[in-house]
Scaffold this active site. Structure first.
Site, PDB file in Angstrom:
ATOM      1  N   ASP A 160       0.825  -1.202   0.000  1.00 45.57           N
ATOM      2  CA  ASP A 160       0.000   0.000   0.000  1.00 45.57           C
ATOM      3  C   ASP A 160       0.867   1.263   0.000  1.00 45.57           C
ATOM      4  O   ASP A 160       0.781   2.103   0.892  1.00 45.57           O
ATOM      5  CB  ASP A 160      -0.927  -0.008   1.224  1.00 45.57           C
ATOM      6  CG  ASP A 160      -1.922   1.151   1.182  1.00 45.57           C
ATOM      7  OD1 ASP A 160      -2.341   1.530   0.085  1.00 45.57           O
ATOM      8  OD2 ASP A 160      -2.251   1.686   2.263  1.00 45.57           O
ATOM      9  N   GLU A 410       4.047  -8.000   7.149  1.00 45.60           N
ATOM     10  CA  GLU A 410       2.716  -8.585   6.962  1.00 45.60           C
ATOM     11  C   GLU A 410       2.671  -9.722   5.946  1.00 45.60           C
ATOM     12  O   GLU A 410       1.799  -9.760   5.068  1.00 45.60           O
ATOM     13  CB  GLU A 410       1.697  -7.507   6.583  1.00 45.60           C
ATOM     14  CG  GLU A 410       1.448  -6.501   7.691  1.00 45.60           C
ATOM     15  CD  GLU A 410       0.251  -5.595   7.412  1.00 45.60           C
ATOM     16  OE1 GLU A 410      -0.335  -5.684   6.304  1.00 45.60           O
ATOM     17  OE2 GLU A 410      -0.106  -4.796   8.297  1.00 45.60           O
ATOM     18  N   TYR A 465      -5.440  -2.812  13.555  1.00 44.86           N
ATOM     19  CA  TYR A 465      -6.248  -1.640  13.245  1.00 44.86           C
ATOM     20  C   TYR A 465      -7.651  -1.774  13.826  1.00 44.86           C
ATOM     21  O   TYR A 465      -8.645  -1.473  13.152  1.00 44.86           O
ATOM     22  CB  TYR A 465      -6.284  -1.425  11.730  1.00 44.86           C
ATOM     23  CG  TYR A 465      -4.935  -1.015  11.178  1.00 44.86           C
ATOM     24  CD1 TYR A 465      -4.552   0.320  11.160  1.00 44.86           C
ATOM     25  CD2 TYR A 465      -4.032  -1.967  10.712  1.00 44.86           C
ATOM     26  CE1 TYR A 465      -3.310   0.703  10.671  1.00 44.86           C
ATOM     27  CE2 TYR A 465      -2.794  -1.591  10.231  1.00 44.86           C
ATOM     28  CZ  TYR A 465      -2.437  -0.254  10.215  1.00 44.86           C
ATOM     29  OH  TYR A 465      -1.203   0.123   9.741  1.00 44.86           O
ATOM     30  N   GLU A 501       2.372  -1.371  14.010  1.00 42.70           N
ATOM     31  CA  GLU A 501       1.459  -0.505  13.265  1.00 42.70           C
ATOM     32  C   GLU A 501       0.122  -0.426  13.992  1.00 42.70           C
ATOM     33  O   GLU A 501      -0.416  -1.440  14.426  1.00 42.70           O
ATOM     34  CB  GLU A 501       1.215  -1.013  11.841  1.00 42.70           C
ATOM     35  CG  GLU A 501       2.374  -0.842  10.881  1.00 42.70           C
ATOM     36  CD  GLU A 501       2.018  -1.257   9.455  1.00 42.70           C
ATOM     37  OE1 GLU A 501       0.805  -1.207   9.114  1.00 42.70           O
ATOM     38  OE2 GLU A 501       2.926  -1.620   8.704  1.00 42.70           O
TER      39      GLU A 501
END
Length: 597
Positions: A160, A410, A465, A501
């Site tokens: 991303d 990831e 997240y 993150e």
């Protein structure tokens, strides 16, 4: 491979500036055989994508060409002449006049060529560099190339951030003596107030070597003869987070009492250790505060810029950050040099991002191809990944700021084949450098229940997240989910947990009195909810917010002018969250926050 330095026996010429530039479809089949026929010029260092107004250049998939004339200094007669590229993203071919002198795959690590036989002191030569931005299933990072019905080539990838390409770092012409120092390795330890220094010097030929250690004032504090050995520094000043102190290991080739080559390698004396659920630097518990970042600025793309380097470090210091991760590739060497000098702790990461085809299923709800298979990420991919690890460790092994190697970001570690892919890579990393911990970051799709490889690593690194992609707008649920998962990982592995993150997209200037996603208030509340969960888990050893600053991504309907999770805008203006982080981190000073249970 040593970083180019000017010494008493070495000289270097920086080749940055404006180069002639063309995409491969605009020039002949062999553009290196003569002057590049193009009206365009491109800046080096800079990614080329945002320099021009032509979208065909920005979206080009394939090779581009850079060219300039270079004059070898007339005083270099009798010396070896080296050409060094700090990086070519993602693959480079280098021509001196009509001759191919170097090829390299991997977009973020340096390579060089000895061009002595192709040039002459005082004379000019034509330097042509072809750079390809293509990503395939066997590159790191991986990607796929498709062709549209009208014949346009398009690059697809799973990471991303925008696939900036070109010569984003400096190019150098260097002179070295015929018999010269090729590499230096320094490994340090602490024994009370004494520093230990193990060293190894590699040379181009069997020659006598001596080494000296100089302190910050240039005073000799230790010396030895031989290309390898061990030294002791009495009353040593250790390198500490926030209190950097550097020594120089001066290696010299001596022949007949005359110094034939000399090179000074900066280093810091410090130790790194994982003990139970603690991360220790110099035997003292360390709590990470900081960010995932990107080499990403307007116009320059991933081009290195010293002004942004200084300002970014100033902003991190202002916010109370003591560390960052080089997401998601090795950063320019100047960044690590700066971190060494200013006491900022670094987690150093390879470019292995996007090793996760399961993301396709997560985003679309449809079945996805297996990540690890003969037709997707395979033995050739792992070989490229291994080479990326070798080059990362070889380049950055002497930086005291680097305290941990991150082998991937990831990856799909819950799928079949994950352990077979990663176990050899972790073993390789430990073999190359047994002194630093090793980690990889876990995506939302990887849980404590389905993960297959977390036991291979020293630290559990989680990208989570809750409150953004999961339980969006429901921070009470998000906080409970976060705390529950942290305790589950701690109970399973008994290792330190680093939040690598966590973040929420935020539109600067959007305000709300409610918990409204995208507002500045929501980003602050989101971070506070996560912090409460972190503080209630003893195993958590740090927090890296995603992201330091907004950054550009590939075009798509789920990103409006890039990723907005930065606590600073892309041009480095603070959002409200930056002030909230400053209030929290400025009081911590590398220590674990008080438990908020």
């Amino acid at each position: 491979m040593l970083k180019p330095r000017s010494t008493a026996t070495r000289e270097l010429v920086n080749l940055d500036g404006l180069w002639r530039f063309a995409v491969d479809t605009a020039v002949g089949e062999h553009p290196w055989t003569g002057p590049l026929d193009t009206p365009l010029e491109a800046a080096v260092p800079a990614s080329y994508n945002d320099l021009f107004t032509d979208s065909a250049i920005r979206d080009h998939v394939g090779r581009v060409w850079y060219q300039r004339s270079v004059r070898v200094p007339r005083g270099w007669a009798g010396e070896r002449v080296l050409l060094r590229l700090d990086a070519a993203t993602h693959e480079g071919k280098v021509y001196v006049d009509d001759t191919l002198v170097a090829e390299h795959v991997g977009g973020y690590t340096p390579f060089e060529a000895d061009i002595t036989e192709h040039v002459a002191a005082g004379q000019e030569f034509r330097l042509t560099i072809g750079v390809s931005n293509e990503l395939t299933n066997t590159t790191v990072p991986p990607g796929t190339i498709t062709v549209t019905a009208d014949g346009r080539r398009q690059q697809k990838y799973h990471h991303d951030f925008y696939n900036y390409a070109g010569l984003a770092r400096s190019v150098w012409l260097c002179s070295v003596p015929n018999a010269h120092i090729e590499d230096i390795t320094v490994v340090t330890g602490l024994d009370s107030t004494t520093g230990t220094v193990e060293y190894e010097v590699a040379t181009s030929a069997p020659v006598p070597v001596r080494v000296r250690v100089l302190d910050a004032l240039g005073t000799e504090v230790a010396a030895a003869e031989g290309a390898s050995g061990a030294l002791r520094i009495d009353d040593v000043t250790p390198w500490r987070p926030g209190a950097a102190y550097l020594y120089d290991l001066v290696a010299e080739i001596v022949d007949g009492g005359e110094v034939r080559d000399t090179y000074a390698q900066p280093f810091g004396v410090r130790t790194v250790e994982v003990r139970g659920t603690q991360f220790l630097i110099n035997g003292e518990p360390f709590y990470f505060t900081g960010f995932g970042k990107h080499e990403d600025t307007p116009v320059r793309g991933k081009g290195h810029d010293n002004a942004y380097l200084v300002h970014d470090f100033q902003l991190m210091e202002w916010a109370g950050a003591n560390s960052f991760r080089t997401t998601h590739y090795p950063y320019a060497e100047e960044v690590l040099d700066f971190a060494d000098r200013h006491g900022i702790v670094v987690i150093d990461e390879t470019a292995a991002v996007g090793i996760n085809l399961a993301v396709e299923g997560g985003l679309t709800g449809r079945p996805h191809k297996p990540t690890y298979s003969k037709d997707t990420l395979n033995d050739d991919t792992r070989a490229a990944h291994a080479q990326a690890i070798r080059e990362l460790v070889a380049r950055d092994k002497n930086h005291p700021s680097v305290v941990m190697w991150c082998v991937a970001n990831e990856p799909s570690t819950h799928e079949e084949g994950a352990r077979e892919y990663f176990e050899p890579l972790v073993e390789l990393t430990r073999k190359l450098d047994p002194t630093r911990p090793v980690c990889s970051t876990a995506s939302l799709l990887t849980t404590h229940q389905n993960d297959r490889i977390a036991d291979l690593f020293d630290v559990v690194c989680l990208n989570r997240y809750y409150g953004w992609y999961i339980a969006t707008g429901d921070l009470a649920t998000a906080e409970a989910l976060m705390e529950s998962e942290l305790h589950a990982w701690a109970g399973k592995l008994g290792k330190p947990i680093l939040m690598t993150e966590y973040g929420a997209d935020t539109q600067p200037g959007l305000h709300s009195v409610w918990d409204a996603p995208w507002s500045e208030e929501y980003q602050v509340a989101y971070l506070e909810a996560n912090h409460r969960a972190f503080d209630r888990c003893e195993a958590v050893v740090g927090e890296h917010v995603w992201n330091f600053a907004d950054f550009q991504t590939s075009p798509g309907i789920h990103r409006v002018d890039g990723n907005k999770k930065g606590v600073f805008t892309r041009d480095r203006r603070p959002k409200s969250a930056a002030h909230a982080l400053r209030a929290r981190w400025s009081c911590l000073n590398g220590r674990k926050p008080a438990n908020n249970a």
